[in-house]
Design a protein around this motif. Sequence first.
Motif, PDB file in Angstrom:
ATOM      1  N   SER B 178      -6.992  -8.326   2.244  1.00  0.00           N
ATOM      2  CA  SER B 178      -5.670  -7.740   2.831  1.00  0.00           C
ATOM      3  C   SER B 178      -5.567  -8.391   4.304  1.00  0.00           C
ATOM      4  O   SER B 178      -4.186  -8.559   5.136  1.00  0.00           O
ATOM      5  N   VAL B 182      -2.751 -11.567   6.476  1.00  0.00           N
ATOM      6  CA  VAL B 182      -2.013 -11.357   7.019  1.00  0.00           C
ATOM      7  C   VAL B 182      -1.361 -11.687   8.733  1.00  0.00           C
ATOM      8  O   VAL B 182      -0.826 -12.724   9.018  1.00  0.00           O
ATOM      9  N   ARG B 195       2.294  -3.854   8.474  1.00  0.00           N
ATOM     10  CA  ARG B 195       3.200  -4.474   7.005  1.00  0.00           C
ATOM     11  C   ARG B 195       2.299  -4.091   5.948  1.00  0.00           C
ATOM     12  O   ARG B 195       2.916  -4.787   5.312  1.00  0.00           O
ATOM     13  N   VAL B 196       1.213  -3.684   7.079  1.00  0.00           N
ATOM     14  CA  VAL B 196      -0.247  -3.709   5.875  1.00  0.00           C
ATOM     15  C   VAL B 196      -1.046  -2.695   6.234  1.00  0.00           C
ATOM     16  O   VAL B 196      -0.931  -1.625   4.502  1.00  0.00           O
ATOM     17  N   PRO B 199       1.287   1.013   5.119  1.00  0.00           N
ATOM     18  CA  PRO B 199       2.297   1.027   3.598  1.00  0.00           C
ATOM     19  C   PRO B 199       0.727   0.840   2.818  1.00  0.00           C
ATOM     20  O   PRO B 199       0.787   1.585   1.875  1.00  0.00           O
ATOM     21  N   GLY B 200      -0.121   0.156   2.728  1.00  0.00           N
ATOM     22  CA  GLY B 200      -1.875   0.314   2.526  1.00  0.00           C
ATOM     23  C   GLY B 200      -1.900   1.711   2.235  1.00  0.00           C
ATOM     24  O   GLY B 200      -3.052   2.104   1.026  1.00  0.00           O
ATOM     25  N   ARG B 278       7.372   3.831  -7.709  1.00  0.00           N
ATOM     26  CA  ARG B 278       7.903   1.898  -7.962  1.00  0.00           C
ATOM     27  C   ARG B 278       7.053   1.093  -7.675  1.00  0.00           C
ATOM     28  O   ARG B 278       7.641   0.313  -8.826  1.00  0.00           O
ATOM     29  N   TRP B 279       6.392   0.933  -7.359  1.00  0.00           N
ATOM     30  CA  TRP B 279       5.402   0.142  -6.907  1.00  0.00           C
ATOM     31  C   TRP B 279       4.423  -0.225  -7.822  1.00  0.00           C
ATOM     32  O   TRP B 279       4.224  -1.126  -8.238  1.00  0.00           O
ATOM     33  N   HIS B 280       4.599   1.288  -8.733  1.00  0.00           N
ATOM     34  CA  HIS B 280       3.028   0.886  -9.696  1.00  0.00           C
ATOM     35  C   HIS B 280       3.532   0.802 -10.889  1.00  0.00           C
ATOM     36  O   HIS B 280       2.245   0.963 -12.092  1.00  0.00           O
ATOM     37  N   GLY B 281       5.337   2.028 -11.462  1.00  0.00           N
ATOM     38  CA  GLY B 281       5.995   1.439 -12.342  1.00  0.00           C
ATOM     39  C   GLY B 281       5.179   2.758 -13.076  1.00  0.00           C
ATOM     40  O   GLY B 281       3.661   3.064 -13.280  1.00  0.00           O
ATOM     41  N   HIS B 288      -4.039  -1.139  -9.505  1.00  0.00           N
ATOM     42  CA  HIS B 288      -3.914  -2.338  -8.473  1.00  0.00           C
ATOM     43  C   HIS B 288      -5.805  -2.161  -7.793  1.00  0.00           C
ATOM     44  O   HIS B 288      -6.128  -3.542  -7.491  1.00  0.00           O
TER      45      HIS B 288
END
Lengths: 277, 289
Positions: B178, B182, B195-196, B199-200, B278-281, B288
């Motif tokens: 990851s 970037v 960015r990583v 959020p990660g 939201r990311w994973h529904g 993931h």
Amino acid sequence: MSVETAKILPLRDGAGTKPKIVAKNVQKYFGNVLAMEDISCTINEREFVAIIGPSGCGKSTFLYLIAGFEKASQGELLINNELVVGPGPDRGVVFQEFVLFPWLTVLRNATLGLDIKGVPRQEAEERARKWLRLTGLSGFENAYPSSLSGGMKQRVAIARALSYDPEVLLLDEPFGALDVQTKNYMIQDLQNLWVEANRTIVMITHSVSEAVQLADRVLILSSRPSRIIADVAIKLPHPRDLRDPQVRRYEDEVTALLSAEVDKAMKRERQTFAGRS
Amino acid sequence: MSNATPSAPFAGVADEQRLRSILYRGAASAFLFALPIIVFLLIWETTVRLGWINATILPSPSNIARRAWVLLDPADPAKSILLTHIVVSLWRALSSFALACVLAIPMGLFLGLNRTAYLIASPLLSLLLPLPAVAWAPIFLVIFGQGDITIIAVCFLGAFFPILYSTIQGVRAIGRHSLWVVRSMGASRFDIFRRVLLPGALPALISGLKLGMAHSWRTLVAAEMLAALTHGLGFMIFAARSYMDVSTMFVGIVCLALIGLLIERGVFGSLEALTIHRWHGNGKVGSHR
Ligand SMILES: Nc1ncnc2c1ncn2[C@@H]1O[C@H](COP(=O)(O)OP(=O)(O)O)[C@@H](O)[C@H]1O
Ligand SMILES: [Mg+2]
């Protein structure tokens, strides 16, 4: 496939002759394990080179060396005649495991490179949408990666690398995880994308038919510690059909070279095993 | 995709139906949640009224509710005793939680990224993490005496270690691929962070915040019993002991439970809904990995 990519493809008149990537006696140790013995090769501008070899022979490692993620223990790697010292936006990498960011939508994943570059959002989206369209992902711009199939994730990863327009595209087994149908579509797509993108592409694969179908040249690596044991130029126009006898002949040639190497490796392994017991 | 895509004239009807079904489902789940509690309260009430249990030791729910009403003093909210206790307790818990976040998150990011620092800090953390924060209360009492500083310091320790630990784990779980993605796009250090890394680490971070807040809230009660001079729910419960005022104690306990539930469901529930879910529904967290 989209209408845009379905146009009649021109015959490629061969790659340029300007060296883009040069490896000189590259050697790589992990601790005291020798992964790469001695790799030297030249990849020219706008060439499509496939690298094939037994699994674990150091193909990914070679790609990471070109990308600048790993450092060679010996020898040197040059891009545009300059020493590789680290990763840079001139080289786009598509990882075997996709490595999408689950917190970004498909569109935001695809614009990432442009966002980092500081390209205005509207222009970034425009450019990313183009590649999402060409990879057949229109309508999924606002989906999150978790809702996509493996094939779609792979295509997002390819669109992401193409969107920020790197001079060199490094693909690590880009079809490895796909089912046969999706894979055939993707091979078609990649052929067209390559013409469209007009870039230097290095693709790692373990499939002879993929290599022969797509590449200008196929480099065959030996088992670990790896060396280049053959460099086969595929002098056929694109798009290629696997049923074409000429393509078949190349396929047979590469398969023969590769299985000879695998046989040798197996024998060596059995001998050491026998010697030990 | 949606199973019903009606033509335009019917779209309004479909929306209304969907809204109604969402409301209906919400009401149903609230009812299912409340039902066992209501049954429990009814049994409690009956056993107390029938005289099976001594009401001076275990007052009936109706008695507790009446006491709560008196303490709440709804006619004059500004002077409400119960509200004052709640506000003071919340202020202490939240300020110690905020302080813990401000210190633990950057420290966790640093320790998660720096292998050497992690190796040095890890044994210490393993010792400190399982230690109940209240154990420090007497020491802080010696240093700061009774009062807000001691209470906040103890609650801070309760929140600090879970948040620190989760942040470290969250950062360490981010694959180097990851970061490579970037970096190959020419990302600066700040880009990588924003960015990583952030959020990660967020899913782990959120569960750390949840745990930290819960610890802070739990520690608060004990700390207030030991160190509060005038106010706070813990103080209220403990002070009621002198008058054998069991109803007031129960009012305090119920308030602690309800506020704890509200923070957990309301604050962190919606934080998760906005991010991980939201990311994973549909809450398929971690699909993931
Ligand atoms: N970071 C690493 N540390 C130690 N060994 C590694 C590392 N990366 C790769 N290797 C070893 O180097 C060899 C080549 O790996 P890799 O390049 O992934 O092979 P391939 O991609 O051809 O399957 C393997 O034996 C692997 O175990
Ligand atoms: Mg590999």
